[in-house]
Design a protein around this motif. Structure first.
Motif, PDB file in Angstrom:
ATOM      1  N   ALA A  73      47.256  33.582  35.989  1.00  0.00           N
ATOM      2  CA  ALA A  73      47.370  32.131  35.861  1.00  0.00           C
ATOM      3  C   ALA A  73      46.580  31.403  36.945  1.00  0.00           C
ATOM      4  O   ALA A  73      45.987  30.350  36.681  1.00  0.00           O
ATOM      5  N   VAL A  74      46.561  31.932  38.159  1.00  0.00           N
ATOM      6  CA  VAL A  74      45.805  31.301  39.243  1.00  0.00           C
ATOM      7  C   VAL A  74      44.315  31.277  38.914  1.00  0.00           C
ATOM      8  O   VAL A  74      43.633  30.258  39.082  1.00  0.00           O
ATOM      9  N   VAL A  75      43.794  32.400  38.437  1.00  0.00           N
ATOM     10  CA  VAL A  75      42.372  32.470  38.084  1.00  0.00           C
ATOM     11  C   VAL A  75      42.042  31.520  36.934  1.00  0.00           C
ATOM     12  O   VAL A  75      41.024  30.823  36.954  1.00  0.00           O
ATOM     13  N   GLU A  76      42.920  31.480  35.931  1.00  0.00           N
ATOM     14  CA  GLU A  76      42.702  30.573  34.806  1.00  0.00           C
ATOM     15  C   GLU A  76      42.727  29.123  35.272  1.00  0.00           C
ATOM     16  O   GLU A  76      41.924  28.300  34.804  1.00  0.00           O
ATOM     17  N   ALA A  77      43.616  28.784  36.197  1.00  0.00           N
ATOM     18  CA  ALA A  77      43.712  27.412  36.704  1.00  0.00           C
ATOM     19  C   ALA A  77      42.463  27.039  37.502  1.00  0.00           C
ATOM     20  O   ALA A  77      41.979  25.904  37.417  1.00  0.00           O
ATOM     21  N   ILE A  78      41.917  27.971  38.273  1.00  0.00           N
ATOM     22  CA  ILE A  78      40.676  27.709  39.006  1.00  0.00           C
ATOM     23  C   ILE A  78      39.539  27.423  38.031  1.00  0.00           C
ATOM     24  O   ILE A  78      38.736  26.508  38.231  1.00  0.00           O
ATOM     25  N   LEU A 151      43.029  39.849  48.310  1.00  0.00           N
ATOM     26  CA  LEU A 151      43.330  38.670  47.507  1.00  0.00           C
ATOM     27  C   LEU A 151      42.132  37.724  47.450  1.00  0.00           C
ATOM     28  O   LEU A 151      41.854  37.123  46.405  1.00  0.00           O
ATOM     29  N   ILE A 152      41.415  37.612  48.567  1.00  0.00           N
ATOM     30  CA  ILE A 152      40.199  36.784  48.570  1.00  0.00           C
ATOM     31  C   ILE A 152      39.147  37.393  47.643  1.00  0.00           C
ATOM     32  O   ILE A 152      38.511  36.688  46.850  1.00  0.00           O
ATOM     33  N   GLU A 153      38.999  38.726  47.750  1.00  0.00           N
ATOM     34  CA  GLU A 153      38.065  39.417  46.857  1.00  0.00           C
ATOM     35  C   GLU A 153      38.462  39.217  45.400  1.00  0.00           C
ATOM     36  O   GLU A 153      37.613  38.954  44.534  1.00  0.00           O
ATOM     37  N   PHE A 154      39.749  39.314  45.140  1.00  0.00           N
ATOM     38  CA  PHE A 154      40.238  39.137  43.776  1.00  0.00           C
ATOM     39  C   PHE A 154      39.944  37.745  43.247  1.00  0.00           C
ATOM     40  O   PHE A 154      39.442  37.591  42.126  1.00  0.00           O
ATOM     41  N   THR A 159      37.462  35.145  39.230  1.00  0.00           N
ATOM     42  CA  THR A 159      36.972  33.856  38.747  1.00  0.00           C
ATOM     43  C   THR A 159      35.596  34.017  38.109  1.00  0.00           C
ATOM     44  O   THR A 159      35.311  33.418  37.062  1.00  0.00           O
ATOM     45  N   VAL A 160      34.743  34.830  38.731  1.00  0.00           N
ATOM     46  CA  VAL A 160      33.418  35.099  38.160  1.00  0.00           C
ATOM     47  C   VAL A 160      33.557  35.789  36.806  1.00  0.00           C
ATOM     48  O   VAL A 160      32.873  35.440  35.830  1.00  0.00           O
ATOM     49  N   ILE A 161      34.457  36.767  36.722  1.00  0.00           N
ATOM     50  CA  ILE A 161      34.662  37.494  35.467  1.00  0.00           C
ATOM     51  C   ILE A 161      35.206  36.571  34.385  1.00  0.00           C
ATOM     52  O   ILE A 161      34.685  36.522  33.267  1.00  0.00           O
ATOM     53  N   TYR A 220      44.565  45.237  36.677  1.00  0.00           N
ATOM     54  CA  TYR A 220      44.163  46.223  37.677  1.00  0.00           C
ATOM     55  C   TYR A 220      44.423  45.750  39.117  1.00  0.00           C
ATOM     56  O   TYR A 220      44.919  46.522  39.945  1.00  0.00           O
ATOM     57  N   PRO A 221      44.115  44.490  39.458  1.00  0.00           N
ATOM     58  CA  PRO A 221      44.479  44.012  40.805  1.00  0.00           C
ATOM     59  C   PRO A 221      45.986  44.039  41.051  1.00  0.00           C
ATOM     60  O   PRO A 221      46.430  44.413  42.154  1.00  0.00           O
TER      61      PRO A 221
END
Length: 264
Positions: A73-78, A151-154, A159-161, A220-221
């Motif tokens: 959800a965090v990635v989708e929100a970004i 977490l920063i790497e994730f 987000t790129v993916i 996976y993360p």
């Protein structure tokens, strides 16, 4: 260096315009904000309810599932907040407004992204960031420098993916002209990423790992943080992000090169 400074100032200007648009219609913004919270809450409660009734999903307990859902959800929100304008490729191609972008000196993709910012999605980032912290605390995963770096790497790679996949399928509109339904279908398939892929058949797991790699946006993360996967996740995450990013850039440039204006 001068070019980078130019794009930094341009992006700042786009963000300012987006903020002005946000406050121009406060009632509409509030309704949008409430609807977004209700939508996200209903999805989260659905996953939690299923996990509670079933006593978990596979070998994933409630808190591990909440961790997975929070990461997704965090990635989708970004993506919604800063990169959602890739969904306007279809309309820009169909209406011929892509012509305006092409005659300006700035990079077309930067202009496309700067056309709209969904600032209400920042609230979703905060909410699901809190869900991640809550889940990690209940899983007794001790915070540390290593976890913070991962977490920063994730956040960067996922987000790129995520946005890269949406860019790829929306860029097909350069050839199909009105093919946004394909991208919508991919977005719908992303719902699989909110569940542990381990509970699905091998075919589905392989599809969301190698074909449309939404598995790296959450599963996976989360498995790595929960101790269900090894350090190979740390290595494959940036490799996957690089592959998706290059594919998105290639298809975008090819599509832009084949654009011949549909006219209005």
């Amino acid at each position: 260096m001068r070019r980078l400074w130019y794009y930094a100032r341009l992006w700042k200007g786009y963000m300012r315009i987006g903020l002005l648009i946000l406050v121009q219609y406060p009632a509409d913004t509030v309704i949008w904000l409430v609807s977004m919270i209700l939508r996200e809450a209903s999805g989260f409660l659905g996953v939690v309810t299923i996990a509670n009734v079933a006593g978990g999903l596979g070998n994933w307990n409630l808190y591990e599932i909440c961790l997975l859902f929070g990461l997704c959800a965090v990635v989708e929100a970004i993506g919604q907040a800063f990169f959602d304008c890739v969904w306007e490729i279809s309309g820009s191609v169909r209406k011929g407004t892509m012509d305006v972008i092409l005659v300006r000196p700035a990079a077309p993709f930067i202009q496309l992204l700067g056309r709209r910012f969904h600032y209400p999605a920042l609230l979703s980032i905060i909410i699901y960031g809190a869900v991640i912290v809550w889940a990690l605390a209940h899983l007794r995963i001790a915070p540390g420098v290593g976890m913070l770096l991962f977490l920063i790497e994730f956040i960067v790679c996922a987000t790129v993916i995520n946005s890269g996949i949406y860019t790829i399928f929306n860029s097909f509109n350069f050839w199909i002209v009105q093919g946004e339904d394909m991208a919508v279908l991919v977005q719908t398939c992303r719902e699989f990423a909110k569940y542990p892929l381990a509970v699905f058949p091998v075919l589905i797991r392989s599809f969301f790992t190698f074909i449309i790699p939404f598995g790296f946006v959450g599963f996976y993360p989360a498995a790595f943080l929960a101790g269900k996967a090894g350090t190979e996740v740390v290595l494959t995450l940036p490799l996957c992000a690089g592959a998706v990013g290059l594919a998105a850039a290639f298809i975008w440039k090819k599509g832009l090169g084949s654009y011949d204006s549909t006219g209005t």
